[in-house]
Design an enzyme around this catalytic site. Sequence first.
Site, PDB file in Angstrom:
ATOM      1  N   ASP A 187       0.823  -1.219   0.000  1.00 25.50           N
ATOM      2  CA  ASP A 187       0.000   0.000   0.000  1.00 25.50           C
ATOM      3  C   ASP A 187       0.855   1.268   0.000  1.00 25.50           C
ATOM      4  O   ASP A 187       2.030   1.250   0.375  1.00 25.50           O
ATOM      5  CB  ASP A 187      -0.979   0.017   1.192  1.00 25.50           C
ATOM      6  N   GLU A 214      -0.001  -1.343   5.609  1.00 26.34           N
ATOM      7  CA  GLU A 214       1.098  -1.018   6.518  1.00 26.34           C
ATOM      8  C   GLU A 214       0.973   0.424   6.980  1.00 26.34           C
ATOM      9  O   GLU A 214       1.213   0.749   8.145  1.00 26.34           O
ATOM     10  CB  GLU A 214       2.459  -1.219   5.820  1.00 26.34           C
TER      11      GLU A 214
HETATM   12 ZN   LIG Z   1       6.683   2.286   4.118  1.00 27.72          ZN
END
Ligand SMILES: [Zn+2]
Length: 375
Positions: free
Chosen positions: A65, A127
């Site tokens: 992401d 994340e």
């Molecule tokens: Zn990162």
Amino acid sequence: MADLIAFPTISSDSNLEMIEWLGSQLSDLGARTEIFHDESGHKANLFATIGPDTDGGIVLSGHSDVVPVAEQDWTSDPFEMVERDGALFGRGACDMKGFIACAMAMAPVFAARDLKRPVHFAFTYDEEVGCIGGQALVSDLKTRGIAPGIAIIGEPTGMQIIEGHKGCCEYTTHFHGLEGHGSAPDRGVNAAEYAVRYVTRLMELREEMKTRAPRGSRFDPPWTTMNIGGIHGGVAHNVIAGRAEVEWEFRPVTSEDMSYMKEEIAAYVSDTLLPAMRAVDPRADIQTETIGEVAGLEPMAANAARDLVAELTGANGVDVVPFATEAGLFQEMGMDVVVCGPGSIDQAHKADEYVTLDQMSRCLDMLEGLARRLS
Ligand SMILES: [Zn+2]
């Protein structure tokens, strides 16, 4: 790299297309590939293995992401890679599709070698919003009894070796009291007042944390920090506040501090605050919602990942950094971990994010060295 940047994998959107694309590339090379979906079915982690079916492998870890581009002034389309002045531009160029691109570029090399230890590709979701995918991946690996030995987290470090960072734990604590008239405070349960007592206890713990700093800690500051990000509650001057909430976070330097902080504040709630609230109204409650809980990467005296990456890159120093990564999750699994990847954190999350070709070739050199070393 251009293919990866073209997937607009902003954390709020699905990453499935990119994960499936990566998965099919790796499967075509003969990798044992598994895709783990989240509950919504719109996000997934990829875990793929090249080499023998044994423990002690090397994990190459990257998050799929990227952060949003809204309100940012980009020179070109953020989801179309542009090469200029010796650099590759696009959202995620350094954070962290650059590392994923290098790992994928080297996958055919790993596949062509007779590896003595397996190489694992671990690509995660979400994340940037609290290492959600990383946590799911680690628990899936545990469930399946997969036990790699080393993890390299390719967050942008300028290809320097990072062996430590603090954790990051964020919470919203909700106080449910009993409303009443301001003239009769004893007949209500004032949620705002209990929130204040809670915050006061957090601030005491913050002071205590300073005395627990590990000897020789290289973090700045060297101890676990805590911050109150917001306090909200109540409706009017003359009404006992029925609801309140506190937004807070702390950044542990050790896993002991992480559990100590959580246990101490939980004990204060169960032993002191809740009994006092419930003496007036048994329905009164305090609930802590976890927004994100990412363990730190604790610097260790012995670290096989550090030794390996130092040998591969020729880097002669190691450092700690102030940003959190998925590294702590892998360390908790018992693996030796470093953060080392192409590009600079200074360019991450900004308009015209880029990674230089020089950084990319240094990362490819490291991975090529790894292939030689493992075969
Ligand atoms: Zn990162």
